[in-house]
Design an enzyme around this catalytic site. Structure first.
Site, PDB file in Angstrom:
ATOM      1  N   SER A 104       0.920  -0.924  -0.146  1.00 56.87           N
ATOM      2  CA  SER A 104      -0.275   0.393  -0.527  1.00 56.87           C
ATOM      3  C   SER A 104       1.203   0.838   0.035  1.00 56.87           C
ATOM      4  O   SER A 104       2.437   1.479   0.076  1.00 56.87           O
ATOM      5  CB  SER A 104      -1.159   0.091   1.470  1.00 56.87           C
ATOM      6  OG  SER A 104       0.143   0.340   2.530  1.00 56.87           O
ATOM      7  N   LYS A 105       0.084   2.476  -0.458  1.00 55.12           N
ATOM      8  CA  LYS A 105       1.057   3.220   0.117  1.00 55.12           C
ATOM      9  C   LYS A 105       1.541   3.739   1.438  1.00 55.12           C
ATOM     10  O   LYS A 105       2.858   4.297   1.832  1.00 55.12           O
ATOM     11  CB  LYS A 105      -0.304   4.729  -0.149  1.00 55.12           C
ATOM     12  CG  LYS A 105       0.699   5.997   0.067  1.00 55.12           C
ATOM     13  CD  LYS A 105      -0.161   7.051  -1.264  1.00 55.12           C
ATOM     14  CE  LYS A 105      -0.125   8.262   0.305  1.00 55.12           C
ATOM     15  NZ  LYS A 105       1.531   9.351   0.495  1.00 55.12           N
TER      16      LYS A 105
END
Ligand code: GLU
Length: 506
Positions: free
Chosen positions: A262-263
């Site tokens: 994920s970011k």
């Protein structure tokens, strides 16, 4: 499937910046298409207007321009199968929604969100399907006149696909093999909404893949659960014979291996998860990109190719055309690929080493200019050539090479204490005289002259050379000493020796 030209598509929804996993998906599509002499198509899936983000489509185009993965057909480029933006294909989808309704393969449902909520609250695991649809408000349960009049009076409705229970659905996946499921597990998914007069993702996706004559649907694993429904839609539309081949790519996992990358992982561990920097138009938040972080597009491509595929040999460096040659679904893994930042950096390093000194110098020149340094191209090329093996990013060049361009004004204290002894100023004085008398100031000649002198005087090589380095560089670092002095030249070398003798003293 019959003798079609291979056609694949990358079908992002413009809901924000493109995740690096999406780039990997696009890359595999590209590699496969080009290997097969086929076409690589960009289709923008923007039927969900509530999730539309301005700038996202332009971002996607720019990212692929940067990466050097050109589309054969796209919204910008056009092509014979356009439009390539789903929001411009409303009329096309309506036709197929009507065809499904006419065949009885789909039906109209009027249940409001509140009514559905009540069902969900009352029935555990409620699913709109063959077991429940006859209790709901839809064109199967209402008299035909009532359905008609509801529509005429402007009541909002959705169209649902009618999934017959207890049917076998086979998804033939090039990576996972045959996946067989029973249709009873599927629900009657909404395929069209009257409110925005648009189909949902599933219908638009299937209709477009068919009309655009897509032969292979290569996409992320997160779409695998949708595949049986898509197969069902092909069947209902009478296109089962021409169904594309599926390949669902493994997830990109967190570096630790547990869960999807994920970011937040990127923020936490300091690496970008987007190809280009993204400035969120709503929040103003800035997310870093591979391009802005100093990655070379060739390195990103090589790195991504290996996240889910391997060539089965020890070769790790592949140009794009070598990847096109070597790629195969047989060597794609079923399990997720762990993201490895160190590997990404390693690839960048390898590609920096492959760059010519001329190209590297060209990229470094603006940095030097910004610092007010003017140096000849020849000098910059020599300097970068000497330090490139020490960097992973062009942005690190300055730290590794500044001493080629500016003389030290301070001297690293630890090194001074350790390397600058009683006898050092005297030795440096002698060294100055020695170098001053040299005509050929090449590294090789300096080395020979200086080493002979050290030996004749029975000096300690380490002590002399480390003090020399301190005087020239200001610290105990840098490439081979005589390479540095050759590049900065005799005059500058003597000047720096003089300054060091005066200012370090003792
Ligand atoms: N629009 C979907 C996405 O955003 C496409 C999935 C597919 O390739 O079928 O990824």
């Amino acid at each position: 499937m019959t003798h079609h030209k291979i056609r694949v598509r990358f079908a992002p929804s413009p809901t924000g910046p493109l995740h690096i996993g999406g780039v990997r998906t696009a890359l595999y599509n590209y590699l496969f298409a080009k290997q097969q002499g086929g076409d690589f198509i960009l289709r923008i899936e923007d039927t969900d207007s509530s999730r539309f983000v301005p700038g996202a489509e332009e971002y996607i185009q720019e990212a692929f321009d940067w990466l050097g993965l050109p589309f054969d057909e796209s919204p910008l480029k056009g092509g014979d199968y356009g439009p390539y933006k789903q929001s411009q294909r409303r009329e096309i989808y309506k036709q197929y929604v009507n065809a499904l309704l006419d065949k009885g393969a789909a039906y109209i449902a009027f249940d409001t969100p509140e009514e559905l909520e009540i069902q969900r609250a009352e029935t555990a695991n409620f699913q709109y399907d063959a077991s429940t649809r006859d209790k709901m408000r839809n064109s199967l349960t209402l008299p035909a006149e009532e359905t008609d009049s509801l529509i005429k009076s402007g009541t909002q409705y959705v169209v649902r696909i009618k999934i017959d229970p207890e049917q076998e659905i086979v998804v033939d996946d090039m990576i996972r093999g045959k996946v067989v499921i029973n249709s009873s597990v599927l629900d009657d998914k909404v395929i069209y909404k009257s409110a925005d007069e648009l189909p949902t993702y599933h219908l638009a996706n299937v209709v477009d893949d068919h009309l655009m004559e897509i032969t292979h649907v290569i996409r992320g694993e997160e779409w695998l659960p949708s595949a049986p429904l898509h197969v069902w839609l092909y069947r209902s539309l009478g296109w089962e014979e021409d169904m594309p081949q599926f390949a669902h790519l493994p997830l990109l996992l967190k570096p630790e291996g547990n869960g999807k990358l994920s970011k937040r992982d990127g923020d936490r561990l300091g690496f970008p998860v987007f190809p280009l920097q993204w400035n969120d138009p709503k929040t103003g938040e800035v997310s870093s990109g591979y391009r802005e972080s100093g990655y070379l597009p060739e390195a990103v491509i090589n790195f991504l190719a290996f996240l889910g595929w391997n060539p089965g040999t020890a070769q790790e460096i592949f140009s794009l055309s070598e990847l096109v040659q070597a790629f195969s679904f047989d060597r794609c893994s079923k399990s997720g690929a762990k993201f490895d930042v160190e590997k990404a950096k390693w690839y960048n390093h390898q590609y920096i080493l492959e760059m010519s000194d001329t190209d590297l110098a060209k990229q470094f020149m603006p940095v030097l200019q910004e610092k007010g340094i003017s140096a000849s191209t020849a000098k910059v090329e020599k300097a970068v050539g000497l330090v490139k093996e020490r960097i992973h990013f062009i942005s690190e060049l300055w730290d590794q090479s500044y001493f080629f361009f500016i003389a030290p004004t301070t001297y690293d204290e630890k090194t001074v204490n350790k390397r600058w002894k009683e006898e050092t100023p005297g030795q440096m004085q002698q060294l100055t005289g020695l170098l001053e008398g040299m005509d050929d100031f090449s590294a090789a000649n300096q080395e020979k002259t200086v080493m002979d002198w050290i030996q004749q005087n029975q000096y300690h090589t380490g002590n002399v050379m480390n003090a020399f380095r301190l005087a020239i560089v200001g610290a105990g670092k840098g490439p081979h000493m005589f390479d540095i002095t050759e590049v900065i030249g005799k005059e500058e070398t003597l000047r720096r020796l003089g300054t060091a003798i005066d200012s370090i003293g003792k």
